[in-house]
Design an enzyme around this catalytic site. Structure first.
Site, PDB file in Angstrom:
ATOM      1  N   HIS A 118       7.723   4.560   4.125  1.00  6.00           N
ATOM      2  CA  HIS A 118       8.428   4.614   2.837  1.00  6.00           C
ATOM      3  C   HIS A 118       8.517   6.049   2.324  1.00  6.00           C
ATOM      4  O   HIS A 118       7.647   6.890   2.597  1.00  6.00           O
ATOM      5  CB  HIS A 118       7.784   3.683   1.810  1.00  6.00           C
ATOM      6  N   ASP A 125       9.027   6.831  -1.083  1.00  2.00           N
ATOM      7  CA  ASP A 125       8.666   6.999  -2.487  1.00  2.00           C
ATOM      8  C   ASP A 125       7.176   7.267  -2.661  1.00  2.00           C
ATOM      9  O   ASP A 125       6.363   7.052  -1.758  1.00  2.00           O
ATOM     10  CB  ASP A 125       9.072   5.775  -3.306  1.00  2.00           C
ATOM     11  N   ASP A 130       0.085   9.241   1.451  1.00  2.00           N
ATOM     12  CA  ASP A 130       0.799   7.974   1.263  1.00  2.00           C
ATOM     13  C   ASP A 130       2.253   8.232   0.874  1.00  2.00           C
ATOM     14  O   ASP A 130       2.575   8.215  -0.304  1.00  2.00           O
ATOM     15  CB  ASP A 130       0.077   7.152   0.192  1.00  2.00           C
ATOM     16  N   GLU A 165       8.553   1.296  -2.150  1.00  5.78           N
ATOM     17  CA  GLU A 165       7.399   0.515  -1.684  1.00  5.78           C
ATOM     18  C   GLU A 165       6.311   0.430  -2.739  1.00  5.78           C
ATOM     19  O   GLU A 165       5.542  -0.543  -2.759  1.00  5.78           O
ATOM     20  CB  GLU A 165       6.834   1.140  -0.405  1.00  5.78           C
ATOM     21  N   GLU A 166       6.221   1.433  -3.607  1.00  2.00           N
ATOM     22  CA  GLU A 166       5.101   1.539  -4.544  1.00  2.00           C
ATOM     23  C   GLU A 166       5.308   0.747  -5.834  1.00  2.00           C
ATOM     24  O   GLU A 166       4.503   0.854  -6.761  1.00  2.00           O
ATOM     25  CB  GLU A 166       4.844   3.013  -4.897  1.00  2.00           C
ATOM     26  N   GLU A 195       1.576   3.720   7.588  1.00  3.34           N
ATOM     27  CA  GLU A 195       0.668   3.768   6.441  1.00  3.34           C
ATOM     28  C   GLU A 195      -0.603   4.526   6.824  1.00  3.34           C
ATOM     29  O   GLU A 195      -1.055   4.460   7.970  1.00  3.34           O
ATOM     30  CB  GLU A 195       0.292   2.357   5.995  1.00  3.34           C
ATOM     31  N   HIS A 222      -2.836   7.670  -3.878  1.00  2.00           N
ATOM     32  CA  HIS A 222      -2.640   7.520  -5.320  1.00  2.00           C
ATOM     33  C   HIS A 222      -3.637   8.339  -6.150  1.00  2.00           C
ATOM     34  O   HIS A 222      -3.590   8.296  -7.380  1.00  2.00           O
ATOM     35  CB  HIS A 222      -2.728   6.049  -5.765  1.00  2.00           C
TER      36      HIS A 222
END
Length: 356
Positions: free
Chosen positions: A69, A71, A95, A127-128, A156, A330
């Site tokens: 992903h 984003d 991530d 995705e987030e 991932e 994150h």
């Protein structure tokens, strides 16, 4: 920003990280990826929104999807990127723009490397955030033929080792109902927040289910993640809502997970607000076995939910394999070791085979 696919994987990761792409704002990075891949000449490109699919057509007997992903979560004073002592810091390094950079390097090398497998690269949006926006999920519904494959790898972060399957996730609201009154005459009402006590007690006494599947032990979790209630400082509240997240092992279906939660909170009003199924590890599938052997044989269970579940719905065995420690996803100090980036690129090139 223009992406330089001739650069090394660390430099390319930095270029991706420095293109801000918080969820719902992926246009700039998707444009950059599309232009870079389009310039190669040996890939067929399809774009859906801010999701880019790039496919080879080499006539190989096996096709592999490699997905990541584009984003990130919101900024936390962690851009631009910086490289210090073999560690690349910044939003999205772990991530999962490091994984995206590996994908871009593999895509660029196809022409000169002649891999033994046909490849489909998927760079997807959103995705987030809630799954309704997920670009990969949308592709499974709008263009499943673009994802047809014998095996899939989701980039991932997994500490550069294989993490198989993933747990499902469900969010529910557990609601208690009382009766409003003036707080000066509280006995005339029923305090809904006070009624939440037994709900929290049940959660505190919860004992996790830990099933072993394909030799991997998963660990479920049932936790309050939020609580809301109250009308005003002088009003006894008539409603309280406890937000609960259930992370369930992949041996439970969505229906089974919901039944468990409703039974657990029997006697209370339970509303499901979000749910995504898990994915069985699938390590008994030949393609998965071959990949695990190629990358050294180490396999861990994936406790969090990832989009390998999207491939499972299509009947495609899939694993997580990407650079970075997911514990730093994150976080403000998100980072990825450059050694992970180089290892993932080298391992995938070796496994895909070819003349280079």
């Amino acid at each position: 920003m223009k992406l330089d696919l001739s650069a090394d994987v660390v430099t390319l990761t930095q270029q991706l990280v420095d293109i801000e792409s918080v969820s719902h704002h992926e246009e700039a990075i998707a444009d950059a990826v599309e232009v870079a891949l389009g310039s190669l000449g040996h890939l067929t490109l399809t774009r859906r929104g801010h999701t880019i699919v790039a496919r080879t057509d080499l006539g190989r007997p096996e096709r592999v999807v490699i997905a990541g992903h584009l984003d990130t979560v919101p900024l936390n004073d962690n851009l631009p990127s910086r490289l210090e002592d073999g560690v690349l810091h910044g939003l999205g390094t772990c991530d999962m723009k490091g994984g995206d950079a590996v994908m871009l390097k593999l895509a660029a090398d196809v022409a000169g490397n002649e891999p033994e497998r046909d490849l489909t690269f998927v760079f997807y949006e959103a995705e987030e955030v809630d799954s309704v926006h997920n670009g990969l999920r949308k592709l499974t519904e709008s263009d499943p033929d673009l994802l047809a494959a014998d095996f899939a790898i989701l980039m991932e972060p997994s500490n550069a080792v294989v993490e198989a399957g993933c747990q499902g996730t469900m969010r529910v609201d557990v609601r208690t109902t009382g009766e409003r009154s003036h707080s000066a005459r509280s006995w005339k009402g029923v305090n809904a927040i006070h009624l939440a006590g037994p709900v929290l007690a049940r959660l505190n006494d919860y004992v996790a289910h830990k099933p072993t599947i394909d030799g991997l032990t998963y660990h479920e979790g049932l936790n309050a993640t939020g609580i809301r209630g109250g009308v005003a400082g002088n009003v006894i509240p008539d409603e309280c809502v406890i937000e609960v997240n259930f992370r369930f092992a992949p041996d439970r279906s969505e229906a089974e997970a919901e039944a468990f939660v409703r039974d657990f909170f029997e006697g209370y009003d339970v509303t499901v607000t979000d749910m995504a199924a898990g994915a069985l590890p699938g390590l008994d599938r030949p393609a998965a076995k071959a990949f695990v052997e190629a990358v050294g044989g180490e396999v861990n269970p994936k406790f969090g939910w990832t989009d390998v579940a999207q491939f499972t719905k299509l009947g495609i065995p899939a694993v997580n394999f990407g650079p970075g420690d997911p514990m730093f996803a994150h976080k403000q100090d998100e980072h990825v070791p450059t050694a992970h980036l180089e290892h993932c690129e080298r391992v995938l090139k070796d496994w895909l085979g070819g003349t280079a």
